[in-house]
Design an enzyme around this catalytic site. Structure first.
Site, PDB file in Angstrom:
ATOM      1  N   HIS A 183       7.819 -26.472   4.688  1.00 26.02           N
ATOM      2  CA  HIS A 183       6.806 -28.265   4.080  1.00 26.02           C
ATOM      3  C   HIS A 183       6.372 -28.423   2.757  1.00 26.02           C
ATOM      4  O   HIS A 183       6.083 -28.743   1.985  1.00 26.02           O
ATOM      5  CB  HIS A 183       5.688 -28.294   5.413  1.00 26.02           C
ATOM      6  CG  HIS A 183       6.526 -28.104   6.814  1.00 26.02           C
ATOM      7  ND1 HIS A 183       6.335 -30.019   7.283  1.00 26.02           N
ATOM      8  CD2 HIS A 183       6.194 -27.938   7.364  1.00 26.02           C
ATOM      9  CE1 HIS A 183       6.455 -30.284   8.146  1.00 26.02           C
ATOM     10  NE2 HIS A 183       6.956 -28.712   8.575  1.00 26.02           N
TER      11      HIS A 183
ATOM     12  N   LYS B  90     -13.015   0.037  -4.554  1.00 29.91           N
ATOM     13  CA  LYS B  90     -14.516  -0.014  -2.677  1.00 29.91           C
ATOM     14  C   LYS B  90     -15.262   0.905  -4.271  1.00 29.91           C
ATOM     15  O   LYS B  90     -17.124   0.288  -3.768  1.00 29.91           O
ATOM     16  CB  LYS B  90     -13.688   0.707  -2.592  1.00 29.91           C
ATOM     17  CG  LYS B  90     -12.997   0.069  -0.578  1.00 29.91           C
ATOM     18  CD  LYS B  90     -12.699   0.737   0.199  1.00 29.91           C
ATOM     19  CE  LYS B  90     -11.727  -0.129   0.982  1.00 29.91           C
ATOM     20  NZ  LYS B  90     -11.506   0.477   2.191  1.00 29.91           N
TER      21      LYS B  90
ATOM     22  N   GLU C 209       0.960  -0.997   0.539  1.00 29.35           N
ATOM     23  CA  GLU C 209      -0.133   0.181   0.050  1.00 29.35           C
ATOM     24  C   GLU C 209       0.635   1.016  -0.329  1.00 29.35           C
ATOM     25  O   GLU C 209       0.449   2.175  -0.721  1.00 29.35           O
ATOM     26  CB  GLU C 209      -1.009  -0.239   1.404  1.00 29.35           C
ATOM     27  CG  GLU C 209      -1.716  -1.403   0.748  1.00 29.35           C
ATOM     28  CD  GLU C 209      -2.763  -1.021   2.194  1.00 29.35           C
ATOM     29  OE1 GLU C 209      -4.123   0.030   2.293  1.00 29.35           O
ATOM     30  OE2 GLU C 209      -3.339  -1.886   2.911  1.00 29.35           O
TER      31      GLU C 209
END
Ligand code: PA5
Length: 332
Positions: free
Chosen positions: A231, A326, A215
């Site tokens: 893993h 948004k 950001e």
């Protein structure tokens, strides 16, 4: 205030939480923290601190609430800087429908109104800044609400310790942690940051590093934690050598309080990746409390992200892509 001034304000933001009025609520048997993005980070800080206590605490980031709340009836703590984030409002609506105990952290907005309507404990944080620039305020408020619900012990000693350590690290832009952040930004410039850290304090700090680079610097960044990355992810660095050498730089966040096997994993991972991936460097957490160790790592990353932006000629404050997204979501 510039984004860098906000970063330097972090110790004061944490200390702001020391003087908050007590917000006592019915003792909670479990707590569910809800919040997205920068505010979600404060929710996750609350869970990190509560994880060392005896009250079960979870974070939920999405619409509605998980089905199990109908049975467990957790105390819901909603965190949204704007107070208008739709996922958080949706969670709060579900909580009020179910009659769950609710507390709120916001700078205002719909969430502030809802808190007033239902008489929920409400801590109003200072507004007028980007949500991610208010992490100290929001974290302190979340901790005081968790304290009020009996989920954690008095967080003020940890807030003070965190503020003191961050204050020394940053200074007025001349502390050792500030200089380290600026050096790490040099190593990350023009590259995709890969932040590796031990689960717990380190991993949460790594998430903040990632989000701040995204950001503030508007650059890609990825974070992963040990032991899980041992893993799977380490198997993936061997093949596209030319591409990864050119495009990526790692940062290792270490925590002296992490499990000794995880610390060994970190050392082995650093050795394994040496010569495979360029490393920008590492940061060691400082402090006794998990909160202090967390913010000691976060402070350096916040500096690095803003320096990265400044070096690339990018204004760290606006987030045009998120805002446009948004708006599209809200419809015409
Ligand atoms: O950094 C940001 O601006 C975002 O991640 C926001 O925090 C996120 O969209 C949620 O908004 P709010 O913090 O107002 O609830």
């Amino acid at each position: 205030m510039s984004m860098m001034e906000r970063v330097l304000e972090l110790p004061d933001q944490l200390r702001w939480g020391l003087d908050l009025e007590p917000q006592t609520s019915k003792p909670a048997s479990s707590v569910l923290l809800v919040g997205m993005g920068g505010s979600g980070m404060a929710a996750r800080v609350g869970k990190l601190v509560a994880d060392s206590g005896r009250v079960q605490t979870a974070v939920y980031q999405g619409y509605g609430l998980p089905a199990w709340v109908a049975e467990s009836k957790p105390h819901v703590i909603a965190v949204s800087h704007s107070g208008n984030t739709e996922e958080t409002l949706s969670s709060v609506e579900r909580a009020t429908d179910l009659g769950l105990p609710l507390s709120v952290v916001a700078a205002g907005g719909r969430l502030g109104d809802i808190a007033a309507d239902v008489g929920a404990p409400f801590i109003e944080v200072p507004g007028g800044m980007m949500p991610r620039a208010a992490l100290g305020y929001q974290s302190a408020a979340v901790l005081r609400l968790l304290e009020g619900a009996g989920a954690i012990a008095d967080p003020r000693p940890a807030l003070e310790e965190a503020a003191d350590i961050v204050s020394v690290l940053l200074g007025s832009g001349d502390g050792a942690g500030f200089r380290l952040g600026a050096d790490l930004a040099e190593g990350l410039a023009g590259r995709i940051a890969v932040i590796y850290a031990p689960a717990g304090v380190g991993s949460l700090a790594a998430s903040r590093w990632k989000a701040q680079i995204n950001e503030n610097a508007k650059m890609p960044a990825y974070a992963n934690e040990m032991p899980e990355l041992n893993h799977n992810e380490i198997e993936g660095w061997g093949t596209l050598r030319e591409l990864t050498q050119r495009a990526i730089a790692t940062v290792f966040l270490t925590d002296p309080a992490a499990h000794e096997r995880v610390r060994l994993r970190m050392r082995l991972t650093v050795d394994l990746l040496d010569g495979m991936l360029p490393s920008a460097g590492s940061v060691v957490a400082q402090g006794r409390s998990s909160l202090a160790r967390l913010f000691s790592l976060i402070a350096v990353g916040d500096v690095a992200s803003v320096v990265l932006a400044e070096q690339a000629g990018i204004d760290p404050t606006p987030i045009p892509v998120l805002e446009a997204f948004k708006q599209k979501l809200a419809g015409p």
